[in-house]
Design an enzyme around this catalytic site. Structure first.
Site, PDB file in Angstrom:
ATOM      1  N   HIS A   2      45.430  42.455  37.299  1.00  0.00           N
ATOM      2  CA  HIS A   2      44.091  42.386  36.651  1.00  0.00           C
ATOM      3  C   HIS A   2      42.987  43.493  36.677  1.00  0.00           C
ATOM      4  O   HIS A   2      42.031  43.589  36.184  1.00  0.00           O
ATOM      5  CB  HIS A   2      43.367  40.828  36.965  1.00  0.00           C
ATOM      6  CG  HIS A   2      42.592  39.966  36.102  1.00  0.00           C
ATOM      7  ND1 HIS A   2      42.787  40.295  34.696  1.00  0.00           N
ATOM      8  CD2 HIS A   2      41.760  38.865  35.999  1.00  0.00           C
ATOM      9  CE1 HIS A   2      41.923  39.416  34.026  1.00  0.00           C
ATOM     10  NE2 HIS A   2      41.440  38.633  34.879  1.00  0.00           N
ATOM     11  N   ASN A  24      34.886  37.518  35.678  1.00  0.00           N
ATOM     12  CA  ASN A  24      34.403  36.668  34.593  1.00  0.00           C
ATOM     13  C   ASN A  24      32.763  36.887  34.353  1.00  0.00           C
ATOM     14  O   ASN A  24      32.202  35.887  33.574  1.00  0.00           O
ATOM     15  CB  ASN A  24      34.783  35.054  34.936  1.00  0.00           C
ATOM     16  CG  ASN A  24      36.083  34.624  35.066  1.00  0.00           C
ATOM     17  OD1 ASN A  24      36.941  35.492  34.556  1.00  0.00           O
ATOM     18  ND2 ASN A  24      36.303  33.447  35.482  1.00  0.00           N
ATOM     19  N   ASP A  73      42.840  45.457  31.689  1.00  0.00           N
ATOM     20  CA  ASP A  73      44.064  44.973  31.732  1.00  0.00           C
ATOM     21  C   ASP A  73      44.441  44.430  30.464  1.00  0.00           C
ATOM     22  O   ASP A  73      43.239  43.782  29.983  1.00  0.00           O
ATOM     23  CB  ASP A  73      44.615  44.056  32.971  1.00  0.00           C
ATOM     24  CG  ASP A  73      43.696  43.020  33.025  1.00  0.00           C
ATOM     25  OD1 ASP A  73      42.757  42.821  33.045  1.00  0.00           O
ATOM     26  OD2 ASP A  73      44.276  41.849  32.791  1.00  0.00           O
ATOM     27  N   ASN A 128      38.587  37.085  29.934  1.00  0.00           N
ATOM     28  CA  ASN A 128      37.397  36.355  30.209  1.00  0.00           C
ATOM     29  C   ASN A 128      36.108  37.479  30.748  1.00  0.00           C
ATOM     30  O   ASN A 128      35.031  37.456  30.519  1.00  0.00           O
ATOM     31  CB  ASN A 128      37.546  35.604  31.443  1.00  0.00           C
ATOM     32  CG  ASN A 128      37.809  34.287  31.045  1.00  0.00           C
ATOM     33  OD1 ASN A 128      37.799  33.582  29.861  1.00  0.00           O
ATOM     34  ND2 ASN A 128      38.773  33.667  31.790  1.00  0.00           N
TER      35      ASN A 128
END
Length: 189
Positions: free
Chosen positions: A21, A69, A94, A115
């Site tokens: 991520h 997020n 990513d 997100n």
């Protein structure tokens, strides 16, 4: 329009540093290192920030101190403070929908379930910013995605991601000049 802000999406902290991520932050960190630029923490801005200048095209580099997020809040604060328009922002992140080691440059679009992009779009009020998408592959089933993006890639996958990062860094001078179409042709080929 020239790019004035490059944001490397990530989850902060050592527990997440080497996870898939954080591939966007890997690229932005490598870009800063190649230009002998060092990040400084700005708690008020909720970010690590530095600047680079390539061929007389200055650009701020941003690594949010917020979790993925909530990347939009930091991006909005920085862009408002420095009067940077969404079209002058490149988000590096990513991408599950690209095979490991692929990299693509894109302008605008939706969040595709990411997100970090969802929050940036909400905070900026538009999705009309540029994205440099680093392929991390997909685990095969949507129920495995959360665990997959928060895991470390194999050595083989990591090397493919690093190779993609090198290709991404190679187009940054073109991106900073504002010739997004040429950069797309080079990296998306």
């Amino acid at each position: 329009m020239a790019i004035k802000l490059i944001v490397g999406l990530r989850n902060p902290g050592s527990a997440y540093e080497q996870t898939r991520h954080n591939a966007g932050a890997w690229l932005v960190t490598a870009l800063a290192q190649r230009h002998n630029s060092h990040f400084k923490i700005d708690k008020k801005m909720q970010a690590e920030l530095t600047e680079i200048d390539i061929n007389n095209h200055p650009c701020r580099l941003l690594l949010p101190l917020t979790f993925m997020n909530h990347s939009g809040q930091t991006t909005r604060i920085i862009s408002q403070f420095y009067k940077i328009e969404p079209g002058e922002i490149l988000i590096v992140h990513d991408e599950l929908d690209l095979p490991v080691g692929r990299i693509k440059l894109k302008t605008g679009g939706g969040h595709g379930g990411h997100n970090g992009l969802r929050d940036i779009t909400a905070q900026l009020g538009t999705g009309e910013f540029h994205r440099l998408r680093i392929g991390i592959g997909h685990p095969g089933h949507k129920d495995l995605v959360h665990q997959y993006v928060l895991s470390r890639p194999s050595m083989h996958d990591r090397q493919q991601i690093y190779d993609a990062i090198d290709r991404g860094i190679a187009i940054i001078p073109i991106v900073l000049s504002g010739d997004i179409a040429r950069a797309m042709n080079q990296v998306n080929a």
